[in-house]
Design an enzyme around this catalytic site. Structure first.
Site, PDB file in Angstrom:
ATOM      1  N   ARG A 220       0.874  -3.465   4.360  1.00 55.22           N
ATOM      2  CA  ARG A 220       0.227  -2.232   4.838  1.00 55.22           C
ATOM      3  C   ARG A 220       0.570  -1.932   6.294  1.00 55.22           C
ATOM      4  O   ARG A 220       0.343  -0.823   6.777  1.00 55.22           O
ATOM      5  CB  ARG A 220      -1.305  -2.360   4.675  1.00 55.22           C
TER       6      ARG A 220
ATOM      7  N   GLY B 210     -10.997   7.463   2.991  1.00 60.46           N
ATOM      8  CA  GLY B 210     -11.713   8.644   2.511  1.00 60.46           C
ATOM      9  C   GLY B 210     -12.888   9.050   3.366  1.00 60.46           C
ATOM     10  O   GLY B 210     -12.967   8.685   4.541  1.00 60.46           O
ATOM     11  N   LEU B 236      -3.364  10.171   1.046  1.00 58.28           N
ATOM     12  CA  LEU B 236      -4.499  10.159   1.970  1.00 58.28           C
ATOM     13  C   LEU B 236      -4.695   8.794   2.652  1.00 58.28           C
ATOM     14  O   LEU B 236      -4.832   7.779   1.974  1.00 58.28           O
ATOM     15  CB  LEU B 236      -5.777  10.546   1.211  1.00 58.28           C
ATOM     16  N   ASP B 237      -4.747   8.788   3.969  1.00 55.25           N
ATOM     17  CA  ASP B 237      -5.064   7.597   4.767  1.00 55.25           C
ATOM     18  C   ASP B 237      -4.111   6.440   4.514  1.00 55.25           C
ATOM     19  O   ASP B 237      -4.467   5.275   4.729  1.00 55.25           O
ATOM     20  CB  ASP B 237      -6.512   7.137   4.506  1.00 55.25           C
ATOM     21  N   ALA B 238      -2.900   6.746   4.036  1.00 53.62           N
ATOM     22  CA  ALA B 238      -1.966   5.668   3.697  1.00 53.62           C
ATOM     23  C   ALA B 238      -0.691   5.693   4.530  1.00 53.62           C
ATOM     24  O   ALA B 238       0.198   4.888   4.314  1.00 53.62           O
ATOM     25  CB  ALA B 238      -1.611   5.743   2.206  1.00 53.62           C
TER      26      ALA B 238
END
Lengths: 293, 293, 293, 293
Positions: A220, B210, B236-238
Site C-alpha cells: 500500500r 470513506g 476512492l482513497d487508494a
C-alpha cells in the site's frame, strides 16, 4: 531474574481500587468517604464518565494504608456494603502482589526478550511463570532467565488437543500474553481468559488485519508502520485496543526493513500494554478500553 | 500575501532535475557528467533504486548554474540527447518558478488557512490561483488573502456540470489540492490532473476509508488518529500516499475531540505534502511514492 | 550470539565509499565515472555541501560490484589517483565486514543488553569483542552472550593505570562505546580513538551537562527528557552529536521515574548511533556530524 | 472572529474547581462530599500529591450543576467553609466564561496567527482583547480579526515608560501572552501578572537560554530543535515550564531552516500552553507546573 525481589518499601502499603458502575452523582463522595473513614490516603485518582447522562463511571484510586495486607478484608467489607446501592463492580489489589503471566511465542524472540528484560529490571512488576511455544527455538531464551518452557507443536489436525495441553501447562495464571504467537487461538481459549488475554498485532489496527501485515503495508506504500496491543476476543484482531504506536519509514524500506523496524515498535507497545494491565490501569468498556496511564 | 515576492537571491540560479528510468550502471555518471560539462554545481542529490537488478532508478538533483534561466534550453537539449540511451523520463524546473495551485474546499477552513499562511510566510513557494467550493462559507477567507473564490454548488443531479464548471474556472493550474473538499471527484477529473491532484483524507489510510472516519475511529477505540495526503486516482482513497501522521488520543476523546485534534494533523500533513510536491520532491512509482524529503 | 553468521548474499558484493573534500564542480561526475568504469552499480547515494561556495563536500555511496573483495585493491588505486586533484579524504568498506567493538559499562545494563540484543538479531552488524567495566556486576550479562568481560576497578588514585590497563585489554578494536560508563575518560583515551569513541549522555544536550542530569531535569521541571549519543572529545559532553531523542513526562514523574523512562530513550539513541557509525553513515564535520541515515 | 459565540450548551452548566493545599487524608472526601451535597455531578477529576508525606495536594474537578451561574455564590460559600480546616487555596470558574487575553508581539506573526485561528475555530475559548507591539508590522493581522492593535515603540531610553504605556493599554486582562515579543519585560511587569504571564522561548529550555537560540543550536549541531512555553518570572527564561516540544532536523538544516521549522513548533507549544491555562489545567507549584491535561 524473575525471582522474588526484596520487599519494596514504596509499595508495601500501597493499594489500588478500580471501580465501574452506572454514572450518578455521589459516587466519588461515597468512595472517597469510605477511604477517609478507613484512614487511607489517596495518592492518585483518575476517573472517567463515558457520558454524564446515563453513561458508565470508572475510577482508579491508588492509596496508602498502613498494614494494608492485614486490613484488606475490612476494606473489602466496606466496599461490599456500597456495592448494591451503586451497582459497583470493583477490584482491590495490593501493589506488592506480583501477577503470574504466561507468555506464548513462536519463533521470533524480540517481544519475549523485552518482557524478560522489563521483569528483570523491575519496570514490569510481574512474574513470567511459563513460556509456551509451537516451536522449540526459544527454549534457550526462557531457560536463560529461569523460566519453564514448553514446546507444544500445533498442526491443523492437532490444534484442539494442543490448546488443551497448553491450557493445562498454563494453569491458573493471572494473564496470558501472545507475544508474536503465530497461531489463532480458539473462542474457548479466549473465554477462559476474559480481559486477561493480550495480543500484539504487527500493524496499526484496523489497517492490515490478518496475516502478513508488513507485506500489505509495503504494497500500500504507507509512510508509517504500526503495532497494536489488544485484548483478544473471538473475532480476529477486533478486540479492545490497549495501546498503539507507529514508526516512520520511507520509500527505501523493503518489507524486511519494515519487519526490522516494526520489531522495536511491537516490543514497546506490548510491554507498555502488559505493564498497564498489571498495574490495574486498563478497564474494558465494551469494544474499547479506558487506560488510566 | 499571495503576490510575487522580491526575487530570492538564494533561488535565482537554482535548478532541479528529477529523473526516472530503468536501473542500470552508468546513469549517475552520465547525468553528473552532463552537469559538470554544463558548469553546474550539484548542491543536493538523492537517488533510489527500487531493485538493483531490473528495478526503477529515480534521481533528484538540486544544482546551481549561473544564468540558469538563459541556459535552460541548452541544459534541456543535453538531457534530450541522453533520453534515448537511458530511456529517461525527466523534468527540469527552476526553483524560482512558482507553481499555480487551485484549492477545493467545502465548509471547514483549517487546511485552506494553513496553505494561505504558508504561502504568505514564504514556506510554501507557490501561488494559490483560485479557491473553488461547493459552499459559499469560505469566500471571506479567500478574499482576505486576495485569492479569487468561486462557489460551484454540487447536487447529485448537477454533479457532472458542476465539475465541468469547476474545471473551467481552474484552467491550466499546475496542481489541484482537495483541502477537505467533501465531494468525490470523477475519474475524468482525476485523469485531467495525473499526479497533480492531492487530497487529504482524515484517517490513517488504509484504515477508515470513506466517509466519517473519526466516527469509525471512535467506534473502534483506536489510541492514535491520523491523516493521509495522497494523489487522487479513480479508486476512492487508494491513490499513492505522499505523507501520513498521527496524534495520540485517549479514552476521554469524543468524536468531536477527535475532529478537533485531527484538524491540526490534517493541516500539517497536507501542507507538508503540497510543499514536497511543489519542490519536486515526490515521484510516483506505481501505487507508491518516492519522497526525496 | 556474537559469532559469525552465514555469509549474507545481500551484502557479499556491497561496498560503501565515504568521501570528504573541498566543494567544487565535477566531484560527483568524477566519482560516479570512476564507479561506472569499474562496473559498479550505485544503489544508494547521499551527498551534502555545507556551502556551495567554499564549503565541504561529503558523499556516501553504496554500490554493488561483483567479486568486490577481489577487486577492492583496484578500486582503491582508482580512488588514490583522484585524491590529489580533488583533495579527497576517503574510506572504502565492505558491507560484509563486521567492525569489532569494545563496550565500557558500569552497573546499569540496559544499554549493553540492547547492543547485545541487536547484534544477536542481526540489526547491528558488528561483533562485541570485549566488555570492560569498573564494577563486576555485569559480568554475567556479557558471559551469557559469550563476550569476554574484564573488571578494571577505577579509583581517583589509580585512574591513569586503570585506563592503561583498559586500553591494553581493548586492543585494536574499530570502535569503543561508553554504554553508561560512569567515569570520565582522559584526553589521551579520546585521542586514541578519534571519531571512533561514542558515549551516551542521559540528557538532551546541551541541557544538563555533567553528573546527575535526571535530578537536574526534575529540579527544572522539564516536560520532556532526552538522551544524546555523541563522539567523545576532550571537552566533557561537548563532542559532535550523532543522535538525540526525547520522551514525554508529566508532573507525576519522580526522578526515579525519569531514570526509568530515560533508560528506554538511552538504549534506543545509543543503539541507533552505533548502528549508523558501523554502517559508515556518520561523518564528523568540525563540531557537528553529517548523518546519511 | 473573536466575537462572542452563541452559548454553548455543552458548557453552560459546566464548572471547574482547582484546589491546592497541604496533603492529608480526607481532602478528596470533603470536596467530593461538598459537590454531592450541592447536587453537582463530577465529570472529570484529576489530582496530584507531590509527596504523600507532607507534600502539596492539588485537584482539578470538572462538574455539571444545573443553573450553575445562579448557584455559584452558594458553592463558593460552601468552599469558604472548608478553607480554614484544610488550608485550601481554591479557584472556581465557569467553563462558559471567556478569559480576556492581551498578546504582545514584535515582527513575526506565526504565533499570533495561530492564537487568532484557534480563537476563531473555537478551540481556544478566550477573547483576544488587545495586541501590543514594539513594531507596527502586525497591525493588519490584528485588524483583520477585529482586534485593537497598539504600537508602543521601545528604545533603551524609553523602556520604562513604554512598559507603563503598555500596561495601561492592556488594563485588567486575565492573561498576558508574549508571542515572540523580542523585549525582556521588567520584574515589575512580571509581578503585575503572577502566574498569568506566558512566554514562548524558541529553544528546548534550559538549553540555549537568551538571544538567538537557533544560531546556538546550529553551532552545537543538535539533532532536535525545540520550543518552551513558560510562565515568566523575574529571572530570564527560568520560569515554570508549561509545555515543550521538539522537531527533528538533520545536517542539511541551516539556521534559517531551523527558524522555519521552529515556527511550527513554537506556535503549537504556545497555543497548547495558553489553552491549558485558559481551561484552568495548569497549577504552579514552586519552580514547576502541574498540568492536568
Amino acid at each position: 531474574m524473575t525471582g522474588v525481589p526484596a520487599p519494596d518499601p514504596r509499595t508495601a502499603d500501597v493499594g489500588r481500587l478500580v471501580v465501574r458502575c452506572p454514572d450518578r452523582p455521589g459516587i466519588v463522595a461515597a468512595l472517597s468517604g469510605l477511604m477517609a473513614d478507613a484512614g487511607a490516603n489517596i495518592v492518585d485518582s483518575q476517573q472517567h464518565s463515558s457520558d454524564p447522562a446515563g453513561g458508565t463511571f470508572t475510577l482508579r484510586l491508588e492509596f496508602v494504608l498502613a498494614d494494608l495486607a492485614a486490613r484488606r478484608a475490612e476494606l473489602e467489607a466496606r466496599l461490599e456494603a456500597l456495592t448494591g446501592e451503586f451497582q459497583l463492580t470493583w477490584r482491590l489489589t495490593l501493589a506488592a502482589d506480583r501477577p503470574r503471566v504466561a507468555v506464548f511465542v513462536s519463533k521470533t524472540d524480540h517481544v519475549l526478550q523485552e518482557l524478560l528484560y522489563r521483569v528483570g529490571s523491575g519496570d514490569l512488576r510481574a512474574d513470567i511463570a511459563v513460556v509456551v511455544s509451537n516451536h522449540p527455538d526459544l527454549e534457550p531464551v526462557a531457560r536463560a532467565h529461569g523460566v519453564p518452557f514448553h514446546h507444544v507443536p500445533v498442526t491443523p489436525d492437532t490444534k484442539a488437543e494442543a490448546e488443551a495441553r497448553a491450557l493445562e501447562l498454563v494453569g491458573d495464571v493471572d494473564l496470558v500474553v501472545l507475544a508474536r504467537y503465530m497461531q489463532i487461538v480458539s473462542a474457548d481459549f479466549c473465554a477462559r481468559f476474559p480481559e486477561r488475554l493480550i495480543n500484539i498485532h504487527h500493524s496499526f489496527l484496523p489497517a492490515f488485519v490478518g496475516a502478513n501485515p508488513y507485506q500489505a503495508a509495503a504494497d500500500r506504500g504507507v509512510k508509517l508502520i504500526g503495532a497494536t496491543a489488544h485484548y483478544v476476543t473471538a473475532e480476529l484482531d477486533a478486540g479492545p485496543i490497549i495501546e498503539q504506536e507507529v514508526a516512520r519509514i520511507d520509500h527505501r524500506a523493503t518489507v524486511e526493513d519494515m519487519r526490522r523496524v516494526g520489531r522495536y515498535v511491537e516490543r514497546q507497545v506490548l510491554a507498555q500494554a502488559v505493564t498497564w494491565h498489571v498495574e490495574d490501569r486498563v478497564i474494558v468498556d465494551g469494544a474499547k478500553t479506558i487506560v488510566f496511564a
